[in-house]
Design an enzyme around this catalytic site. Structure first.
Site, PDB file in Angstrom:
ATOM      1  N   PHE A 129     -19.387  23.442  12.470  1.00  0.00           N
ATOM      2  CA  PHE A 129     -19.972  23.416  13.806  1.00  0.00           C
ATOM      3  C   PHE A 129     -21.489  23.196  13.691  1.00  0.00           C
ATOM      4  O   PHE A 129     -22.153  23.835  12.866  1.00  0.00           O
ATOM      5  CB  PHE A 129     -19.681  24.729  14.542  1.00  0.00           C
ATOM      6  CG  PHE A 129     -20.043  24.670  15.995  1.00  0.00           C
ATOM      7  CD1 PHE A 129     -19.236  23.988  16.889  1.00  0.00           C
ATOM      8  CD2 PHE A 129     -21.209  25.243  16.454  1.00  0.00           C
ATOM      9  CE1 PHE A 129     -19.572  23.911  18.235  1.00  0.00           C
ATOM     10  CE2 PHE A 129     -21.565  25.165  17.804  1.00  0.00           C
ATOM     11  CZ  PHE A 129     -20.742  24.499  18.684  1.00  0.00           C
ATOM     12  N   ASP A 199     -18.080  32.071   9.122  1.00  0.00           N
ATOM     13  CA  ASP A 199     -18.126  32.052  10.579  1.00  0.00           C
ATOM     14  C   ASP A 199     -16.681  32.185  11.070  1.00  0.00           C
ATOM     15  O   ASP A 199     -15.842  31.324  10.780  1.00  0.00           O
ATOM     16  CB  ASP A 199     -18.773  30.737  11.052  1.00  0.00           C
ATOM     17  CG  ASP A 199     -18.919  30.670  12.576  1.00  0.00           C
ATOM     18  OD1 ASP A 199     -18.195  31.405  13.277  1.00  0.00           O
ATOM     19  OD2 ASP A 199     -19.727  29.852  13.053  1.00  0.00           O
ATOM     20  N   TYR A 224     -16.987  35.135  22.962  1.00  0.00           N
ATOM     21  CA  TYR A 224     -16.492  34.540  24.214  1.00  0.00           C
ATOM     22  C   TYR A 224     -15.275  33.652  24.040  1.00  0.00           C
ATOM     23  O   TYR A 224     -14.786  33.097  25.013  1.00  0.00           O
ATOM     24  CB  TYR A 224     -17.618  33.773  24.937  1.00  0.00           C
ATOM     25  CG  TYR A 224     -18.398  32.778  24.097  1.00  0.00           C
ATOM     26  CD1 TYR A 224     -17.876  31.533  23.781  1.00  0.00           C
ATOM     27  CD2 TYR A 224     -19.681  33.079  23.645  1.00  0.00           C
ATOM     28  CE1 TYR A 224     -18.606  30.620  23.039  1.00  0.00           C
ATOM     29  CE2 TYR A 224     -20.418  32.186  22.896  1.00  0.00           C
ATOM     30  CZ  TYR A 224     -19.874  30.952  22.588  1.00  0.00           C
ATOM     31  OH  TYR A 224     -20.597  30.064  21.836  1.00  0.00           O
ATOM     32  N   ARG A 392      -8.761  18.534  22.466  1.00  0.00           N
ATOM     33  CA  ARG A 392      -8.494  19.843  21.824  1.00  0.00           C
ATOM     34  C   ARG A 392      -7.687  20.722  22.759  1.00  0.00           C
ATOM     35  O   ARG A 392      -7.990  20.824  23.944  1.00  0.00           O
ATOM     36  CB  ARG A 392      -9.822  20.572  21.579  1.00  0.00           C
ATOM     37  CG  ARG A 392     -10.471  20.326  20.290  1.00  0.00           C
ATOM     38  CD  ARG A 392     -11.570  21.308  19.957  1.00  0.00           C
ATOM     39  NE  ARG A 392     -12.263  21.980  21.055  1.00  0.00           N
ATOM     40  CZ  ARG A 392     -13.168  22.942  20.873  1.00  0.00           C
ATOM     41  NH1 ARG A 392     -13.479  23.342  19.653  1.00  0.00           N
ATOM     42  NH2 ARG A 392     -13.772  23.508  21.894  1.00  0.00           N
TER      43      ARG A 392
END
Ligand SMILES: Cc1ncc(COP(=O)(O)O)c(C=O)c1O
Length: 433
Positions: A129, A199, A224, A392
């Site tokens: 990412f 991560d 989140y 996705r």
């Protein structure tokens, strides 16, 4: 597989009642919990109570009276149960990006102390990412180190060079959903003398994670996504107890040494003295309302514990993903969709991506207009073979039904069949894709 077969799977699903914990709009099939988890019913009332009673009436006394000050630890202990960490080892605070900065900086301090001038490389994946790569780039510049980006099958070769300080990876790739074996990769890194920073943005709450059992060094994760903490929810950070001991000895420094990480913040001393253990990883004042919402989100996952917990959630997530792949490939054949996630479910997180060249963005917009919410991630126009445009789809087993998967694929089939993506209203790019 027909719709009634999917409905039969839902009827037999022991996790099905967990959907009742969420406030989901009827008619919406939400397949984007890997980006922003859905709203738990409990959250609105709990946040309202925190605003009206704790803040409105308790005012500043609520730091003690409502234990606002204890929230980062309390929520951290709950998240620890989901990622194979012990109480007191993990704290909820800041954003993933900020926690990554702290963790990578600390890992680099240890590597410098252990490996001296020999270890001057941070290794990560080219398709990690971007925020992870940007943070690593910044730290590498600051410390005069090199950031080396490799393909997943190039990690062993990079480690074999003998100059790697830290291997920094996201366990589940945000584009492809490819899942690393954390224990095996960590063992390889340690054998090569490197530390690991993981991560867990797409792992925590999505699949069983065993931080202690994997012997990882540092980990960060996101509040989140699968933790359902709400937009911009605080993230978390964890470090192995052997590194917490280094901190206790004064051999390791958390770089963002704000007052909330101080051993006695209300002594207001001019010199910094880190709090013991994970409390020393706080920086500034905790985001109380966001932590309150995050706690409700984490509680929705803990509600699955009596029903088999993350093991059961993982089995359902795999079944949902397998069903989705089977239905897309059989019912949407001939429309250019190509699986962009590992076919082997054991090597995949809780999402499935399909590459779609040319009109992926518009097709996703058309699908969303039909009530099926996934998202689009742009590919690399210079290298579409390895980094294509993708659609996705995240499968959150807490609230996704097998019938939802059937309906999602049926809507996708119709979008492609009637070329709905060709409508101009679906082509205009929004700021967030
Ligand atoms: C792997 C990964 N890390 C980090 C982030 C985001 O970090 P932050 O919450 O700091 O924006 C994301 C967001 O999607 C992500 O997928």
């Amino acid at each position: 597989m027909k719709l009634f077969d999917c409905e039969a799977l839902d009827a037999a699903d022991v996790l099905a009642p967990l959907r009742e914990l969420f406030d989901l709009a009827p008619g919406t099939v939400y397949l984007d919990g890997n980006s922003l988890g859905a709203l738990p019913h409990a959250t609105a009332a709990r946040v309202q109570a925190a605003v009206q009673h704790e803040w409105g009436r308790g005012l500043i006394g609520s730091w003690n009276g409502a234990d606002w000050i204890g929230l980062p630890r309390r929520v951290g202990d709950k998240i620890a149960r989901l990622v194979g960490a012990a109480p007191g080892q993990l704290i909820a605070a800041d954003s993933t990006s900020v926690n990554l900065y702290k963790a990578l900086s600390a890992a680099l301090q240890i590597a410098a102390a252990q490996g001296g001038v020999k270890r001057r490389v941070v290794v990560s994946e080219r398709s990690n990412f971007p925020t992870d790569l940007y943070i690593a780039e910044s730290l590498a510049r600051e410390r005069g180190l090199a950031l080396k980006l490799v393909e997943p099958d190039g990690i062993d070769a990079a480690l074999a060079q003998g100059d790697v300080a830290v291997l920094m990876l996201t366990q589940v790739n945000y584009r492809s959903g490819r899942l690393h074996d954390m224990a095996a990769v960590t063992a390889a890194a340690h054998a090569a003398g490197a530390l690991t920073v993981w991560d867990l943005a797409h792992s925590a709450g999505a699949l069983p994670v065993d931080l202690l059992g994997s012997d990882a060094d540092f980990a960060v994760g996101c509040g989140y996504k699968y933790l359902n903490g709400g937009p911009g929810a605080p993230a978390f950070v964890w470090l192995h107890p052997r590194h917490a001991e280094r901190m206790a000895r004064g051999d390791l420094w958390q770089p963002l040494s704000g007052w909330m990480g101080h051993a006695r913040p209300f002594d207001f001393t001019p010199a910094y003295a880190p709090a013991e253990g994970i409390a020393g990883w706080l920086c500034g004042t905790p985001a109380v309302l966001s932590l309150t919402a995050l706690e409700c989100g984490v509680d929705t996952l803990l509600a699955a514990e009596p029903l088999g917990g993350l093991g059961a959630l993982r089995r359902k997530s795999i079944a949902l993903g397998e069903l989705f792949i089977e239905l897309v490939e059989s019912r949407c054949a001939g429309h250019g969709l190509e699986l962009a996630s590992p076919r082997d479910a054991a090597a995949r997180g809780s999402q499935v991506s399909f590459a779609l060249a040319g009109h992926g963005y518009a097709a996703m917009q058309a699908l969303i207009a039909r009530g099926v919410v996934g998202d689009f991630r742009a590919g690399d126009a210079r290298d579409p073979a390895t980094t294509p445009d993708i659609l996705r789809f995240g499968f959150t087993p807490l609230y996704t039904r097998f019938a939802d998967v059937w309906n999602a694929v049926e809507q996708l089939r119709q979008v492609l069949e009637v070329r709905e993506w060709n409508q101009p209203r679906f082509r205009a790019r929004h700021a967030v894709t």
